[in-house]
Write a protein that holds these residues in place. Structure first.
Motif, short mmCIF file in Angstrom:
data_model
loop_
_atom_site.label_atom_id
_atom_site.label_comp_id
_atom_site.label_asym_id
_atom_site.label_seq_id
_atom_site.Cartn_x
_atom_site.Cartn_y
_atom_site.Cartn_z
N LYS A 181 0.83 -1.21 0.00
CA LYS A 181 0.00 0.00 0.00
C LYS A 181 0.86 1.26 0.00
N ALA A 182 1.94 1.23 0.78
CA ALA A 182 2.83 2.40 0.82
C ALA A 182 3.44 2.67 -0.55
N LEU A 183 3.81 1.63 -1.25
CA LEU A 183 4.37 1.80 -2.59
C LEU A 183 3.33 2.33 -3.56
N ARG A 204 2.81 -1.19 -10.97
CA ARG A 204 1.54 -1.01 -10.27
C ARG A 204 0.62 -2.22 -10.47
N ALA A 205 0.65 -2.79 -11.64
CA ALA A 205 -0.16 -3.99 -11.90
C ALA A 205 0.31 -5.15 -11.02
N ASN A 206 1.61 -5.35 -10.92
CA ASN A 206 2.15 -6.42 -10.08
C ASN A 206 1.80 -6.21 -8.61
N LEU A 207 2.00 -4.99 -8.13
CA LEU A 207 1.72 -4.70 -6.73
C LEU A 207 0.24 -4.88 -6.41
N ARG A 212 -4.16 -7.84 -3.78
CA ARG A 212 -5.48 -8.48 -3.83
C ARG A 212 -5.42 -9.92 -3.37
N GLY A 213 -4.26 -10.55 -3.57
CA GLY A 213 -4.11 -11.95 -3.14
C GLY A 213 -3.60 -12.10 -1.73
N ALA A 214 -3.21 -10.96 -1.12
CA ALA A 214 -2.63 -11.03 0.22
C ALA A 214 -3.68 -11.36 1.28
#
Length: 214
Positions: A181-183, A204-207, A212-214
């Motif tokens: 989230k910070a990134l 941004r797509a990777n993060l 979402r999977g976290a």
């Protein structure tokens, strides 16, 4: 062995360009010592491979930084101290202090050593001030993995999890989510325009997918 020799040669060159007065034997020993730190058993992502990747990006975009030799030295030092059990930004603070001390022993001018230490400290939050292209290049290079393809990104996240194997799953997910989230809340993950144009959208797509999977 050839890769190790090449890296040590690169360290020696960067140190000389930064004003080191130590002889070649001492510079070689320092480079080898740094590589031994990057090879410690608790490391799974923050390894010699990561160091090499950061240096590669710095080399590709060295023309964007007024002092690329300082950025290269900061790359060498930015995870020189790495303990996954450390709290907050202790690793970055300790690495910065280590960098300043080591460079002093190699005869690098004090002001240059202090600047390298400052650059190392920036990797704690990857937030730079205006008009800091050296800092921007280091931070962008350190975060280059975020814009990798899906397999490389998955390998990266798996390696990070192994480094934090001592943390229970729930606590790791919560802590990792805070990092993601910070990134994502940064105005831009990458500061230098060519890197931002090439990498921002993919990172941004990777993060977002990981969050979402976290």
């Amino acid at each position: 062995m050839a890769v190790v020799t090449s890296l040590v040669d690169e360290f020696r060159t960067a140190a000389r360009q930064a004003g080191a007065t130590a002889d070649d034997a001492d510079l070689t020993a320092a480079g080898q010592y740094l590589l031994s730190r990057w090879s410690e058993p608790q490391r799974h992502y923050h390894t010699v491979a990561h160091l090499s990747a950061v240096l590669h990006v710095v080399d590709l975009y060295a023309g964007l930084a007024p002092h690329p030799e300082r950025v290269r030295l900061a790359a060498w030092m930015h995870d020189a101290v790495y303990d996954p059990r450390a709290l907050g930004d202790a690793n970055e603070r300790d690495s910065a202090e280590f960098a300043e001390g080591l460079l002093a022993t190699l005869g690098v001018p004090a002001a240059t050593g202090a600047e390298v230490a400052r650059l190392v400290g920036l990797t704690a939050g990857h937030a730079t001030e205006e008009d800091d292209p050296d800092g921007e290049l280091l931070c962008d290079a350190d975060l280059a993995i975020l814009a990798s393809d899906e397999q490389a990104y998955a390998d990266y996240t798996a390696a990070i999890r192994r480094e934090y194997a001592h943390v229970p799953d729930d606590a790791f997910r919560d802590g990792r989510a805070q990092v993601l989230k910070a990134l994502l809340e940064l105005p831009s993950i990458y500061r230098l325009e060519p890197l931002r144009a090439a990498w921002e959208e993919k990172a941004r797509a990777n993060l977002t997918r990981e969050l979402r999977g976290a």
